[in-house]
Design a protein around this motif. Structure first.
Motif, PDB file in Angstrom:
ATOM      1  N   GLY A 130       0.787  -1.225   0.000  1.00 25.69           N
ATOM      2  CA  GLY A 130       0.000   0.000   0.000  1.00 25.69           C
ATOM      3  C   GLY A 130       0.815   1.269   0.000  1.00 25.69           C
ATOM      4  O   GLY A 130       0.312   2.324   0.390  1.00 25.69           O
ATOM      5  N   ARG A 131       2.077   1.207  -0.466  1.00 22.62           N
ATOM      6  CA  ARG A 131       2.931   2.391  -0.437  1.00 22.62           C
ATOM      7  C   ARG A 131       3.288   2.899  -1.834  1.00 22.62           C
ATOM      8  O   ARG A 131       4.029   3.858  -1.967  1.00 22.62           O
ATOM      9  N   ALA A 132       2.781   2.261  -2.869  1.00 23.53           N
ATOM     10  CA  ALA A 132       3.079   2.710  -4.230  1.00 23.53           C
ATOM     11  C   ALA A 132       2.175   3.882  -4.605  1.00 23.53           C
ATOM     12  O   ALA A 132       1.075   4.038  -4.072  1.00 23.53           O
ATOM     13  N   THR A 133       2.656   4.716  -5.525  1.00 25.23           N
ATOM     14  CA  THR A 133       1.889   5.877  -5.972  1.00 25.23           C
ATOM     15  C   THR A 133       1.778   5.861  -7.489  1.00 25.23           C
ATOM     16  O   THR A 133       2.552   5.202  -8.188  1.00 25.23           O
ATOM     17  N   ALA A 134       0.820   6.616  -7.986  1.00 25.57           N
ATOM     18  CA  ALA A 134       0.628   6.699  -9.432  1.00 25.57           C
ATOM     19  C   ALA A 134       1.837   7.297 -10.145  1.00 25.57           C
ATOM     20  O   ALA A 134       2.238   6.797 -11.213  1.00 25.57           O
ATOM     21  N   PRO A 135       2.482   8.367  -9.625  1.00 21.92           N
ATOM     22  CA  PRO A 135       3.688   8.876 -10.299  1.00 21.92           C
ATOM     23  C   PRO A 135       4.811   7.837 -10.375  1.00 21.92           C
ATOM     24  O   PRO A 135       5.536   7.770 -11.369  1.00 21.92           O
ATOM     25  N   GLN A 136       4.962   7.015  -9.322  1.00 20.21           N
ATOM     26  CA  GLN A 136       5.980   5.961  -9.368  1.00 20.21           C
ATOM     27  C   GLN A 136       5.663   4.957 -10.468  1.00 20.21           C
ATOM     28  O   GLN A 136       6.562   4.499 -11.189  1.00 20.21           O
ATOM     29  N   ALA A 137       4.375   4.612 -10.621  1.00 25.27           N
ATOM     30  CA  ALA A 137       3.987   3.674 -11.676  1.00 25.27           C
ATOM     31  C   ALA A 137       4.265   4.267 -13.054  1.00 25.27           C
ATOM     32  O   ALA A 137       4.749   3.575 -13.960  1.00 25.27           O
ATOM     33  N   SER A 138       3.987   5.545 -13.227  1.00 30.13           N
ATOM     34  CA  SER A 138       4.233   6.187 -14.519  1.00 30.13           C
ATOM     35  C   SER A 138       5.720   6.225 -14.834  1.00 30.13           C
ATOM     36  O   SER A 138       6.127   5.983 -15.984  1.00 30.13           O
ATOM     37  N   ALA A 139       6.531   6.529 -13.821  1.00 27.69           N
ATOM     38  CA  ALA A 139       7.981   6.561 -14.042  1.00 27.69           C
ATOM     39  C   ALA A 139       8.503   5.182 -14.417  1.00 27.69           C
ATOM     40  O   ALA A 139       9.349   5.038 -15.313  1.00 27.69           O
ATOM     41  N   LEU A 140       7.996   4.143 -13.751  1.00 26.05           N
ATOM     42  CA  LEU A 140       8.415   2.779 -14.075  1.00 26.05           C
ATOM     43  C   LEU A 140       7.975   2.403 -15.488  1.00 26.05           C
ATOM     44  O   LEU A 140       8.726   1.764 -16.237  1.00 26.05           O
ATOM     45  N   SER A 141       6.767   2.804 -15.864  1.00 23.19           N
ATOM     46  CA  SER A 141       6.283   2.494 -17.209  1.00 23.19           C
ATOM     47  C   SER A 141       7.184   3.110 -18.273  1.00 23.19           C
ATOM     48  O   SER A 141       7.524   2.457 -19.270  1.00 23.19           O
TER      49      SER A 141
END
Length: 761
Positions: free
Chosen positions: A406-417
């Protein structure tokens, strides 16, 4: 009148019934494109002469599409112009009728298209009885309608195929056939009749859950999307309307995807989960990685374990162990996972495999709850060395573990993508994009909607169906967060079919921000709530008298109970209960009601009352510690257990699950809230599910040979929902099978009265 529908949709049957129902009429079948044009023109000429000379006539012409571009098409347009109140013309075609014909009559003709010809559940059961000589239970008939879209030709083909099936094996055999290729010949005939550009557009959009202009235009361009939707709306493509949206039957969508893959697979596809492909052999580890990239985690685990048992793949053993540890990390004790990771790292260092050692080190940092920058430092070290792929893999492992906690964020997901896309891992980038959409969705912003659309495009471009159920959750979080739990069962089923593990319950909550808020379960009295038949709240076994609680506070309690202990965002509650006050005033009113509610609870709960209505970040929940303590959640779980038992072919367990669920259903959900919008949807869903459960139990009781129990269950189905077609049909069938002719006749009369009241008879 125009009748436009693909092959096998029932156009000819409709024309035959029309011919039988009118005093003066004629049907002309022009035949296929391979028929001699001179014979067809002569037949059409005779029909036209009779049409013009008759005082009154209805002329139906089938297969009009074969006239496209011929001289006969112009002659037909002239005849259309002569239509009047005494001369009716019905044109049936597999393709949209030429504009010259539709405008020649001077008025807008009535259009009967594919969705108007679909078979209903009861009609499917009749086809199996008449054509196949088999009794198909309404549950299976409903599945046939769901998969085929009620396409008459497909239902007929399936009924003919079922003639050789034993009655006891019919349900499972039909379910298996629907997932097979029995429909391929008819589907191909229907598709070959379409223009090539329309067929290609259908293949490209087959992964979309519905054909809407926006998603289609992003894939095809605005012009091609417009042409595709014109052809679909014109009736040339079999489809159904679901809540106003065009949807292809699932069996057609799967065929289109298979067709597209066959056409484009001219070289081996590394992501395809095969062991032997054209020209080379892959290892079990390679196949496992390919399955992971496509979301088939369940299938990948078996292949990873196979790789560990294969001596020839010894060089891949360490990475296979790493993958298994990351997959199983939520299920294993953290200390055991860290010990195993430490061992892999030591082995990599001893063998001089520095890159692999650093990847494992990143996994250790993410798993051990070290400060978040520790994993980021490993990624930065890879970047500094120019090892972009290893950096992306390490960042992905860290993101997966953070997301689970429960510590992930949408900006982190976008950066990983973006990172994954940069190194050519487009399929993994699509998964990351989908994770970002889910994390952004609770904010309900325009940017969240854009991320969902981007993720959908990425999923379609990569051909990964497993992403689509996750996007359904994201859409629900954006559009109707309060109802997101209603999507859980179907989304979990589709995800399991794609090979994903069971999706976590936290995914189906509607929290604020990018992830589900973490909360520590407080110590509080044992709380149980009931919503069926009226709201009830019990603490430590004692009934709480809510008459002293303010009406709005009681409504708040019932709303939280409806969500079975899941957090509900405060702005959702405020908007529903105090939407006319404005956001700030509504939130303030909510806080006042919560305080009032806590003060109104019994004095012995002072100090613990906050545990009854818990604050979870910016959301509220009822402090239910066990799903069985909420009758709605327990009802859902019992039906899920019954469904799982049915898949295992364990009828006893299925019947027990259904009986327990029906024991829970003692009346409508929260009847005291009347027609309030926030409860009517859930009330109707549970009513229908309970009636369907009673019908299913009646079929099982009949299979067990207990006619009395079968009648009781079928009667309960009608009692729960007297407007449900399936309930009445089950009751009639049970009485007939039990030999009670009089009761069957009474049930048929009741069924007829219901249909008359609905205006369908």
């Amino acid at each position: 009148m125009l009748v436009v529908a693909p092959s096998g949709a029932g156009k000819s049957t409709l024309l035959r019934r029309l011919h039988q129902s009118i005093a003066r009429g004629e049907v002309v079948h022009l035949g296929g494109a391979d028929r001699d044009p001179s014979e067809r023109d002569a037949q059409l000429h005779v029909a036209m002469a009779g049409f013009e000379s008759a005082d009154a006539i209805t002329l139906a012409i089938d297969d009009v599409h074969v006239l496209a571009g011929t001289r006969s098409e112009a002659a037909l347009a002239e005849m259309t112009a002569r239509c009047d109140p005494a001369h009716h013309l019905v044109l049936a075609s597999r393709l949209p009728i030429a504009p010259e014909l539709t405008t020649a009559c001077g008025t807008e003709p009535d259009l009967v298209s594919a969705p108007d010809l679909v078979l209903r559940v009861d009609e499917v059961a009749d086809v199996f009885r008449i054509v196949g000589g088999n009794f198909l239970p309404l549950e299976s008939a409903s599945q046939v309608v769901s998969e085929t879209g009620g396409w008459a030709g497909l239902v007929h083909d399936l009924a003919v195929w079922s003639r050789s099936i034993e009655p006891d094996a019919l349900e499972s055999a039909v379910a298996t056939a629907l997932r097979g290729d029995f429909a391929a010949p008819r589907l191909e005939r229907a598709l070959r009749a379409l223009p090539s550009d329309i067929l290609r557009s259908l293949e490209l959009t087959s992964a979309l859950p519905a054909l809407e202009f926006g998603p289609c235009a992003r894939l095809l361009g605005a012009e091609s999307a417009t042409r595709l939707l014109d052809v679909v709306d014109g009736g040339a493509v079999m489809h159904v309307r679901q809540l106003g949206r065009r949807a292809l039957p699932p069996i057609l969508r799967r065929h289109l995807r298979s067709r597209a893959m066959l056409e484009t697979r001219t070289t081996p596809v590394p992501a395809a989960p095969v062991t032997v492909s054209a020209g080379y052999r892959t290892t079990a580890f390679d196949d496992a990685v390919a399955r992971l990239r496509r979301g088939d985690v369940v299938g990948a685990v078996a292949l990873l374990e196979l790789a560990l048992r294969t001596p020839s793949e010894a060089a891949r053993h360490r990475m296979a162990r790493l993958a298994l540890l990351v997959i199983r990390e939520p299920l294993a004790p953290r200390e055991a996972t860290l010990d195993a990771l430490d061992e892999i790292e030591r082995e990599c260092v001893a063998l001089g495999l520095e890159a692999q050692a650093r990847i494992v080190r990143g996994a250790i940092a993410a798993t051990s709850d070290l400060p978040e920058h520790s994993c980021a430092e490993v990624v930065a070290e890879f970047d500094a060395r120019g090892e972009a792929t290893s950096a992306a893999i390490t960042a992905g492992i860290g993101f997966v573990i953070r997301a689970r906690r429960g510590r992930a964020t949408a900006p982190q997901a976008s950066a990983l993508s973006r990172r994954l896309e940069h190194v050519g891992l487009g399929d993994l980038a699509a998964w990351s994009c989908a994770a970002g959409a889910i994390l952004a969705a609770p904010a309900r912003t325009a940017d969240a909607r854009r991320q969902i659309l981007d993720a959908e495009s990425a999923a379609i471009a990569s051909g990964i169906d497993g992403i689509l159920p996750l996007l359904d959750v994201a859409r629900a979080l954006v559009d109707s967060p309060a109802d997101v739990r209603a999507h859980a069962a179907s989304v979990r089923r589709r995800a399991l079919e794609a090979g994903l593990p069971r999706l976590p319950a936290s995914l189906f909550r509607a929290p604020s921000g990018g992830s589900a808020p973490a909360y520590v379960e407080p110590r509080h009295p044992h709380l149980t709530v009931g919503c069926f038949g009226g709201f009830r709240l019990r603490v430590d076994g004692g009934e709480i008298d809510l008459r002293v609680v303010r009406p709005q506070a009681r409504a708040l309690l019932r709303m939280l109970a409806l969500n079975a202990g899941a957090p509900v965002h405060r702005e959702i509650i405020a908007d529903i209960l105090w939407g006319d006050l404005g956001v700030d005033s509504a939130v303030h009113a909510l806080h006042v009601s919560v305080s009032s509610l806590r003060r109104s609870l019994p004095a012995e709960l002072v100090g613990e009352a906050a545990s009854v209505v818990e604050r979870v970040g910016v959301a509220y929940r009822l402090g239910i510690t066990d799903r069985r303590d909420c009758d709605l959640a327990d009802f859902d779980d019992r039906l899920a257990e019954a469904a799982a038992a049915k898949l295992r072919r364990d009828p006893d367990a299925a019947a027990n699950g259904l009986r327990t669920a029906l024991d829970r259903y003692v009346g409508d959900v929260l009847p005291e809230d009347g027609p309030a919008e926030w409860v009517t949807g859930a009330r109707e869903r549970y009513r229908v599910r309970a009636a369907e459960a009673a019908s299913s139990l009646a079929h099982l009781e009949l299979r067990f040979g207990d006619g009395r129990a079968a009648v009781a269950a079928a009667s309960r189905a009608v009692e729960i929902d007297p407007w449900l077609d399936e309930s009445w049909r089950t009751l009639v069938m049970v009485h007939r099978r039990s030999g009670d002719v009089v009761a069957a006749a009474r049930a048929e009369e009741g069924y007829l009265r219901m249909r008359v009241a609905l205006g369908v008879e």
